[in-house]
Motif scaffolding. Structure first.
Motif, PDB file in Angstrom:
ATOM      1  N   THR A   1      21.272   7.103  11.430  1.00 10.86           N
ATOM      2  CA  THR A   1      22.299   6.076  11.542  1.00 10.86           C
ATOM      3  C   THR A   1      21.713   4.689  11.294  1.00 10.86           C
ATOM      4  O   THR A   1      20.676   4.329  11.861  1.00 10.86           O
ATOM      5  CB  THR A   1      22.929   6.114  12.952  1.00 10.86           C
ATOM      6  N   ASN A   2      22.356   3.942  10.434  1.00 12.95           N
ATOM      7  CA  ASN A   2      21.950   2.563  10.118  1.00 12.95           C
ATOM      8  C   ASN A   2      20.560   2.461   9.485  1.00 12.95           C
ATOM      9  O   ASN A   2      20.022   1.353   9.352  1.00 12.95           O
ATOM     10  CB  ASN A   2      21.987   1.672  11.357  1.00 12.95           C
ATOM     11  N   ALA A   3      19.970   3.566   9.099  1.00 11.39           N
ATOM     12  CA  ALA A   3      18.657   3.501   8.458  1.00 11.39           C
ATOM     13  C   ALA A   3      18.772   2.852   7.089  1.00 11.39           C
ATOM     14  O   ALA A   3      19.795   2.978   6.405  1.00 11.39           O
ATOM     15  CB  ALA A   3      18.061   4.898   8.331  1.00 11.39           C
TER      16      ALA A   3
ATOM     17  N   ALA B   1      23.017  16.006   8.642  1.00 10.07           N
ATOM     18  CA  ALA B   1      22.375  14.749   9.037  1.00 10.07           C
ATOM     19  C   ALA B   1      23.411  13.658   9.286  1.00 10.07           C
ATOM     20  O   ALA B   1      24.496  13.658   8.691  1.00 10.07           O
ATOM     21  CB  ALA B   1      21.393  14.301   7.964  1.00 10.07           C
ATOM     22  N   ASP B   2      23.055  12.732  10.180  1.00 14.45           N
ATOM     23  CA  ASP B   2      23.922  11.583  10.447  1.00 14.45           C
ATOM     24  C   ASP B   2      23.377  10.388   9.682  1.00 14.45           C
ATOM     25  O   ASP B   2      22.356   9.805  10.045  1.00 14.45           O
ATOM     26  CB  ASP B   2      23.958  11.280  11.948  1.00 14.45           C
ATOM     27  N   LEU B   3      24.079  10.033   8.594  1.00 13.87           N
ATOM     28  CA  LEU B   3      23.706   8.902   7.758  1.00 13.87           C
ATOM     29  C   LEU B   3      24.789   7.828   7.802  1.00 13.87           C
ATOM     30  O   LEU B   3      24.925   7.033   6.873  1.00 13.87           O
ATOM     31  CB  LEU B   3      23.478   9.373   6.323  1.00 13.87           C
ATOM     32  N   SER B   4      25.541   7.808   8.893  1.00 14.62           N
ATOM     33  CA  SER B   4      26.622   6.838   8.988  1.00 14.62           C
ATOM     34  C   SER B   4      26.066   5.422   8.947  1.00 14.62           C
ATOM     35  O   SER B   4      25.064   5.105   9.582  1.00 14.62           O
ATOM     36  CB  SER B   4      27.430   7.055  10.274  1.00 14.62           C
ATOM     37  N   ARG B   5      26.709   4.615   8.127  1.00 10.55           N
ATOM     38  CA  ARG B   5      26.353   3.206   7.926  1.00 10.55           C
ATOM     39  C   ARG B   5      24.925   3.028   7.402  1.00 10.55           C
ATOM     40  O   ARG B   5      24.338   1.939   7.526  1.00 10.55           O
ATOM     41  CB  ARG B   5      26.557   2.407   9.217  1.00 10.55           C
ATOM     42  N   ALA B   6      24.356   4.055   6.852  1.00 10.90           N
ATOM     43  CA  ALA B   6      23.010   3.953   6.282  1.00 10.90           C
ATOM     44  C   ALA B   6      23.053   3.220   4.951  1.00 10.90           C
ATOM     45  O   ALA B   6      24.053   3.258   4.232  1.00 10.90           O
ATOM     46  CB  ALA B   6      22.402   5.338   6.102  1.00 10.90           C
TER      47      ALA B   6
END
Length: 371
Positions: free
Chosen positions: A73-75, A90-95
């Protein structure tokens, strides 16, 4: 989760992130400090699957990496190489993934809500059932990608390459696909309600049973597209090319609600105080004569080149005084008086141009009242 070890290192002796290669010891900057490990998998094993939240991974080589169920997240993964990586779940929200290489990556069930994927390379990626609501995919490369069942509502896909992409049952409601390349894409049963497809290339695309209700298809190329069972109610097809599209004639017939000849009774809303503040709506009963040009696009609103005013009524259906004058909301110089014939000299014969010049009306009174 084990707390990351905070370390400092000399920037002058550190490789630029754009040249970081797998196989070298990794140092990843996070808000909590620097993570160290022989590989990204080793770092995740030591610090936990959520240690990469807000991490700085710009330019990292993560090709073929196993990032299953990792929390990113946010990466910041701008320009990172994630080709062939396993990002299943995988959590890529707002990445930040602008310009990232995600060719043939496994992104099944991944959460990319609000992620920045502008100009990212996703050719051949597996995005089945991925969540991409509100994601930025402007000019992204998605040719041959599998987006079956993916959630793409309100996603920004203008100029994206989706040629031959699999989009069966994808949710593309209100998505911006302006100028997108959807040549040969499979959009069977996709939901494109209120999507913007202006100037999109849909040649040879499979749109069978797709929901295109209220979609903007102005200038779109639909040559040889499969439209069997598609819902085009309310869609704007002005300037669209539907040459050789499957069932094009049937769709045109199904969306045409006006007879080709004969008189028509029409109804429209106007205003008796139109030169002031539009406070008093009235209903104009019209006779559209057989020699008048008439059309409707794909919705319920119709247009005519001329009409005779049969009556002016209040909303409850009571006739107003014979000398009452009603005004168009959009042109207060255009007036309606009982017994007079009104004409539009610059009537646009393009039926798909719903808001073009003409006398706009409905064929049922209640629609005019509720408009």
């Amino acid at each position: 989760m084990q707390q990351p070890t905070v370390s400092t290192f000399n920037d002058e002796t550190t490789e630029p992130k754009s040249h970081i290669q797998r196989g070298n010891p990794m140092k990843i900057t996070t808000p909590h400090g620097t993570l160290k490990g022989d590989s990204i998998e080793a770092i995740l094993e030591e610090y936990g699957r959520d240690c990469l939240r807000n991490a700085d991974l710009r330019g990292f080589d993560l090709s073929h990496a196993d990032l299953t169920n990792a929390d990113l997240t946010n990466a910041d993964l701008t320009g990172a190489d994630l080709s062939y990586a396993n990002l299943h779940g995988a959590d890529l929200s707002r990445a930040g993934l602008s310009g990232a290489d995600l060719r043939d990556a496994d992104l099944r069930d991944a959460d990319l809500t609000g992620a920045d994927l502008c100009r990212a390379d996703l050719h051949g990626a597996n995005l089945r059932d991925a969540h991409l609501t509100g994601a930025g995919l402007r000019r992204a490369g998605l040719s041959g990608a599998d987006l079956t069942g993916a959630g793409l509502s309100r996603a920004g896909l203008s100029g994206a390459d989706l040629s031959r992409a699999g989009l069966r049952r994808a949710d593309l409601r209100r998505a911006d696909l302006t100028g997108a390349n959807l040549h040969g894409a499979n959009l069977h049963d996709a939901n494109l309600h209120d999507a913007n497809l202006c100037d999109a290339d849909l040649t040879g695309a499979n749109l069978s049973y797709a929901n295109l209700r209220d979609a903007k298809l102005t200038g779109a190329n639909l040559r040889a597209a499969g439209l069997s069972g598609a819902n085009l109610s309310g869609a704007n097809l002005s300037g669209a090319d539907i040459t050789n599209a499957d069932d094009a004639d049937l769709i045109i017939a199904q969306t045409c609600i006006l007879p080709d000849d004969g008189d028509i009774i029409g109804w429209k809303k106007a205003w008796i105080d139109g030169r002031m503040s539009f406070k008093t709506p009235v209903i104009v009963k019209l006779l559209v004569p057989s020699d008048a040009q008439r059309s409707n696009a794909t919705g319920r609103k119709c247009r005519a080149s001329k009409a005779q005013v049969l009556d002016l009524q209040d909303l409850d259906g009571h006739s107003l005084k014979p000398d009452t004058t009603a005004y168009s909301r959009y042109d207060t110089d255009f007036i309606y008086k009982k017994g007079e014939t009104v004409t539009v000299e610059d009537f646009d014969p393009d039926r798909w141009n719903e808001c073009a010049p003409g006398i706009h009306f409905f064929i049922t009174r209640i629609e005019a009242v509720e408009y």
